[in-house]
Design a protein around this motif. Structure first.
Motif, short mmCIF file in Angstrom:
data_model
loop_
_atom_site.label_atom_id
_atom_site.label_comp_id
_atom_site.label_asym_id
_atom_site.label_seq_id
_atom_site.Cartn_x
_atom_site.Cartn_y
_atom_site.Cartn_z
N LEU A 256 -0.61 10.78 -0.33
CA LEU A 256 0.38 10.25 0.60
C LEU A 256 -0.14 10.17 2.04
O LEU A 256 0.21 9.26 2.78
CB LEU A 256 1.65 11.11 0.59
CG LEU A 256 2.59 10.96 -0.61
CD1 LEU A 256 3.84 11.78 -0.37
CD2 LEU A 256 2.95 9.51 -0.86
N PHE A 257 -0.96 11.13 2.45
CA PHE A 257 -1.35 11.22 3.85
C PHE A 257 -2.62 10.44 4.18
O PHE A 257 -3.03 10.40 5.34
CB PHE A 257 -1.54 12.68 4.25
CG PHE A 257 -0.30 13.52 4.11
CD1 PHE A 257 0.95 12.94 4.08
CD2 PHE A 257 -0.39 14.90 4.00
CE1 PHE A 257 2.10 13.70 3.95
CE2 PHE A 257 0.74 15.67 3.86
CZ PHE A 257 2.00 15.07 3.84
N VAL A 258 -3.27 9.85 3.21
CA VAL A 258 -4.51 9.13 3.46
C VAL A 258 -4.62 7.98 2.48
O VAL A 258 -4.13 8.07 1.34
CB VAL A 258 -5.73 10.09 3.33
CG1 VAL A 258 -5.91 10.56 1.90
CG2 VAL A 258 -7.00 9.43 3.85
N ASP A 259 -5.22 6.89 2.93
CA ASP A 259 -5.41 5.72 2.07
C ASP A 259 -6.68 5.00 2.53
O ASP A 259 -6.65 4.20 3.46
CB ASP A 259 -4.21 4.79 2.15
CG ASP A 259 -4.30 3.64 1.15
OD1 ASP A 259 -5.05 3.77 0.17
OD2 ASP A 259 -3.62 2.62 1.36
N LEU B 254 -9.22 10.53 -9.60
CA LEU B 254 -8.95 9.75 -10.81
C LEU B 254 -7.81 8.77 -10.59
O LEU B 254 -7.87 7.62 -11.03
CB LEU B 254 -8.62 10.71 -11.96
CG LEU B 254 -8.46 10.07 -13.35
CD1 LEU B 254 -9.78 9.44 -13.79
CD2 LEU B 254 -8.00 11.12 -14.36
N ALA B 255 -6.77 9.21 -9.88
CA ALA B 255 -5.61 8.34 -9.65
C ALA B 255 -5.98 7.14 -8.78
O ALA B 255 -5.54 6.02 -9.03
CB ALA B 255 -4.49 9.15 -8.98
N VAL B 256 -6.81 7.36 -7.76
CA VAL B 256 -7.23 6.25 -6.89
C VAL B 256 -8.00 5.20 -7.68
O VAL B 256 -7.87 4.00 -7.45
CB VAL B 256 -8.07 6.79 -5.71
CG1 VAL B 256 -8.75 5.65 -4.96
CG2 VAL B 256 -7.19 7.59 -4.76
N GLY B 257 -8.81 5.66 -8.65
CA GLY B 257 -9.63 4.72 -9.41
C GLY B 257 -8.92 4.09 -10.59
O GLY B 257 -9.32 2.99 -11.02
N SER C 281 0.82 -1.21 0.00
CA SER C 281 0.00 0.00 0.00
C SER C 281 0.86 1.26 0.00
O SER C 281 0.54 2.26 -0.66
CB SER C 281 -0.94 0.00 1.21
OG SER C 281 -0.20 -0.07 2.42
N ALA C 282 1.99 1.24 0.75
CA ALA C 282 2.87 2.41 0.76
C ALA C 282 3.50 2.62 -0.62
O ALA C 282 3.62 3.76 -1.10
CB ALA C 282 3.96 2.24 1.82
N ALA D 45 -16.22 1.99 -4.85
CA ALA D 45 -17.20 3.08 -4.76
C ALA D 45 -17.06 3.83 -3.44
O ALA D 45 -17.16 5.06 -3.40
CB ALA D 45 -18.61 2.52 -4.91
N GLN D 46 -16.83 3.10 -2.35
CA GLN D 46 -16.66 3.74 -1.05
C GLN D 46 -15.38 4.57 -1.01
O GLN D 46 -15.35 5.67 -0.45
CB GLN D 46 -16.63 2.68 0.05
CG GLN D 46 -17.95 1.93 0.24
CD GLN D 46 -17.83 0.79 1.23
OE1 GLN D 46 -16.75 0.20 1.39
NE2 GLN D 46 -18.92 0.45 1.88
N ARG D 47 -14.31 4.05 -1.61
CA ARG D 47 -13.05 4.80 -1.61
C ARG D 47 -13.17 6.09 -2.42
O ARG D 47 -12.68 7.14 -2.00
CB ARG D 47 -11.93 3.93 -2.18
CG ARG D 47 -11.32 2.98 -1.17
CD ARG D 47 -10.25 2.12 -1.80
NE ARG D 47 -10.82 0.94 -2.42
CZ ARG D 47 -10.16 0.11 -3.20
NH1 ARG D 47 -8.91 0.36 -3.50
NH2 ARG D 47 -10.73 -0.95 -3.70
#
Length: 793
Positions: free
Chosen positions: A57-60, A157-160, A16-17, A66-68
């Motif tokens: 960087l500060f949250v994951d 967009l990057a998270v998805g 994850s990091a 959909a929740q994320r």
């Protein structure tokens, strides 16, 4: 490359990091280039850069995609609002200090209602700290918002799209696995009973018991391994987290069930209850693992378990001989040994020998354990059904907030959780107040001293502020060390590159990637070094000043670290251990009061001559609130570094004891809530014996709570009393015996209530030593710390 990934997985198991670092290394430099070179606006470039860093960087966030994405979008919106507030507050120094105090407290305290908000607190604070420490006219607000919203859109967009994380729900899967293995253990126990406890069956049962016990331990590790209580405002998250204590309690119940026992007349009905409970638990585990909408099957299984439990109660009632008549010779016969030569006479009275009393109580032991176990599994199945029903609601039900039957609204849940921590001993309240004051002091100090980059002062405070003064000091030293190393590395890079900003652009993505990966792969200090290097490169691209800006960074961070140390020393000088001790004291005291209320409700419920009793809902809510505060204190204790003077296993035993006490009160309430056959007969003696036993036990827990709070000592545990057993049976015989000399259903429930009290009494054996150790440390004002050295961060 393979070896590097293998090594990295040992420190970053699910990568994850690495995932966060890779995303930030792509998005952040691109946005910075867009703002600085294409748009040509340094303000947009700065806010877009920090918006990307805080959002990637500060949250994951975890959970379904959909929740994320929803959480990420909510973070962007909340951050935009804070950018506005911070910009407006930056117009006046005093207003900036006051606003930082208020906003800092609200952001930090809001995390108590949801782990999503708690994990996003650093990102939200950056969104406020950046504009409030960079004074600018209101005319710059559109540029600041443009940079932040641009970064927000790109982070969503990057998270998805960029290396999407797999769905992570470790708590749900660990819960499902523990339920499945406990069900297998219960089935194996029934097989052993029916097979006569042969050596092969007993060995198989022991192996299954060990496997189930390990699964429960993994669930506890998953639950307490997170820095925050893994629950949110969503209905499914709220109902899922309730299962943890229930599963631990069920495991303890099964541990108390004796494996070897003499065959009894109620074995068949007790086994029927256990089989029905095992089937319900198996289907619940399958439903939770697959998130299948199988409410109908769970409901039918619940009904079958209820029917089996009612049949067991009826069989136990019919087979309970409260009077054991003696036989006397019939006229014309010389000996009572000849069939038909003796008749029973109830007038001869009961058999009061110790063996007879033990036999009467012992005959109810298997049925009591089955009743206790079935209540725990029924409650678990209900929560599983609510969890799955909430997850499978239509999108429209989610939008309008429609909840499954029996579940409170998110707003009511948030109010309840926040209210639980508006209490002087709340660790979360301490953290929020201290953090807010530390940030406000950092802003005040930066404004009054006129440092060149006040943002770095506040960021240094935010980076190293931890749960107590000692831990804050350790992180301050590591933070300063990392900042110094970053200054040396970054300054060397800037000095070597000189005025060639193209080289700095090339190095920026690698520096961002290292800053994101270093805390997990190496240490907190390495992360600080990487972040310092990023800022040196970033500021030298915007406004080239060479290595001197790094020296300013070290000075400002040192000021921020000093502020954190002062705030930690002033507002929580004792550390996490004494706070945990106080939380344990509150939880035991409130749990004992709830147990007293449940007992009083039960014994009043069975007597129609008394006014209809009210359930002890206020006591239940206070006990639940104290348990939440204890949960947060325990997490702070686990996170605290350093050597500990009490084994972690002992602390865990005390935390588990609190949950068992509360759930025992729940079980007594449930037992009597189903009592419908009331009469006007005098039941004073039976009620008095139950209340006496309950009061004696509650007094012990309350005295233990006072000792944990630093007043008095933990008393000796209450020993089992055969005289108490005799008095209870005598009272039940007088008050609750049917005309045929046998017990009534109310008599059985009276004895079961006594058994619940006795189960809480036997819990003292495990609690006594760790409670005395914790109370002793509190009296000497020494900090509770684990004996074993924790894993490196």
């Amino acid at each position: 490359m393979v070896n590097v990934l293998t090594w990295l997985r040992t420190r970053d198991a699910d990568l994850s990091a690495l995932r966060r670092a890779a995303r930030a290394a792509i998005v952040m430099p691109a946005l910075f280039a867009l703002g600085d070179k294409v748009i040509g606006n340094p303000t947009i470039a700065t806010f877009a850069s920090f918006g990307a860093l805080s959002g990637l960087l500060f949250v994951d966030f975890s959970g379904a995609m959909a929740q994320r994405l929803a959480a990420q979008a909510g973070l962007v919106a909340a951050g935009a609002a804070l950018v506005c507030v911070g910009t407006l507050a930056s117009q006046q120094a005093w207003l900036a200090v006051v606003a930082t105090l208020v906003v800092g407290f609200l952001v930090l305290f809001a995390g108590v209602v949801s782990s999503v908000l708690a994990s996003a607190s650093t990102a939200l604070l950056v969104a406020f700290v950046l504009p409030v420490t960079l004074p600018a006219p209101v005319s710059q607000l559109p540029d600041r918002l443009a940079g932040w919203l641009l970064a927000g859109a790109c982070t969503v967009l990057a998270v998805g799209v960029l290396w999407p994380a797999p769905r992570r729900e470790p708590l749900r899967l660990a819960t499902a696995q523990a339920c499945a293995l406990l069900a297998r253990r219960l089935r194996a126990e029934v097989d052993c009973v029916r097979g006569g406890f042969g050596p092969v069956g007993a060995a198989e049962y022991k192996a299954l018991a060990d496997e189930a016990r390990a699964a429960v331990a993994r669930l506890r590790t998953s639950f307490f391994g997170a820095p925050y209580r893994p629950t949110g405002l969503s209905t499914s998250a709220r109902t899922l987290v309730r299962l943890v204590d229930q599963i631990v309690w069920l495991d303890a119940i099964l541990e108390r069930m004796p494996l070897e026992q003499e065959p009894g007349p109620t074995d068949a009905v007790v086994c029927d209850v256990k089989i029905a409970a095992a089937v319900l638990l198996e289907h619940g585990a399958d439903t939770l693992e697959s998130v299948a909408d199988d409410a109908g099957r769970l409901e039918s299984d619940l009904r079958r378990l209820e029917e089996a439990r009612e049949a067991m109660e009826a069989a136990v009632t019919g087979d309970l001989p409260l009077h054991r008549p003696r036989r006397r010779p019939v006229a014309g016969h010389d000996t009572p040994d000849t069939p038909g030569t003796a008749v029973a006479s109830a007038e001869d009275g009961p058999d009061d020998t110790p063996d007879a009393m033990a036999g009467i109580l012992g005959s109810l032991e298997p049925s009591f354990r089955a009743q206790e176990m079935s209540f725990a599994i029924s409650a678990m199945a209900t929560n599983i059904g609510l969890t799955v029903a909430a997850r499978r609601r239509s999108w429209w039900d989610h939008v309008i907030g429609r909840q499954p039957a029996g579940v409170s609204s998110p707003l009511a849940s948030a109010q309840e959780r926040a209210g639980a921590h508006v209490e002087p001993h709340s660790v979360w309240l301490h953290n929020s107040v201290r953090g807010a004051i530390a940030l406000a002091l950092a802003v005040l100090l930066a404004e009054s001293t006129g440092v060149q980059h006040s943002f770095w002062v506040v960021l240094g405070t935010l980076a190293v502020l931890r749960s107590n003064a000692l831990s804050t000091g350790q992180n301050a030293l590591r933070g300063l060390l990392g900042t110094g190393i970053g200054f040396i590395i970054g300054g060397g890079i800037v000095y070597a590159v000189g005025t060639h900003t193209t080289a700095l652009w090339v190095l920026l993505p690698f520096a961002v990637a290292f800053a994101g990966l270093a805390p997990a792969a190496f240490s907190f200090a390495a992360g600080q070094a990487g972040f310092t290097t990023v800022l040196l490169i970033l500021y030298n691209i915007i406004e080239p000043e060479g290595w001197r800006i790094g020296l300013v960074r070290v000075e400002d961070v040192a000021i921020g670290c000093a502020v954190s140390l002062v705030a930690g020393a002033l507002f929580w000088p004792r550390g996490a251990g004494p706070a945990l001790s106080q939380a344990l004291a509150d939880a035991f005291a409130d749990g004992a009061r709830y147990l007293r209320g449940a007992i009083e409700y039960g014994v009043a419920r069975c007597d129609a001559s008394l006014p209809s009793p009210a359930r002890p809902e206020d006591e239940r809510r206070r006990a639940a609130a104290a348990s939440r505060r204890l949960d947060d204190a325990f997490r702070g204790f686990l996170a605290e570094r350093g050597t500990k003077h009490i084994p972690l296993a002992d602390v865990t035993t005390l935390v588990t004891g609190v949950a068992a006490l509360r759930l025992t009160a729940d079980a007594i309430q449930d037992l009597w809530a189903r009592e419908t056959v009331l009469s006007d007969e005098d039941r004073t003696a039976a009620r008095g014996e139950i209340l006496w036993a309950g009061t004696l036990l509650v007094d012990w827990y309350e005295a233990t709570a006072r000792a944990l709070a630093g007043s008095g000592v933990v008393p000796e545990r209450i020993a089992h009393s055969a005289e108490s057993d005799r008095r209870l049976l005598d009272a039940v015989r007088r008050d609750l015996t049917a005309d045929d000399g046998r017990g009534t259903s109310t008599a059985v429930k009276m004895i079961w209530t006594f058994d619940h009290i006795d189960a809480a009494r036997r819990l003292q054996a495990a609690l006594l030593r760790p409670a005395r150790a914790a109370a002793g440390l509190h009296r000497t004002r020494r900090t509770l710390r684990p004996r074993t050295r924790p894993e490196p961060a």
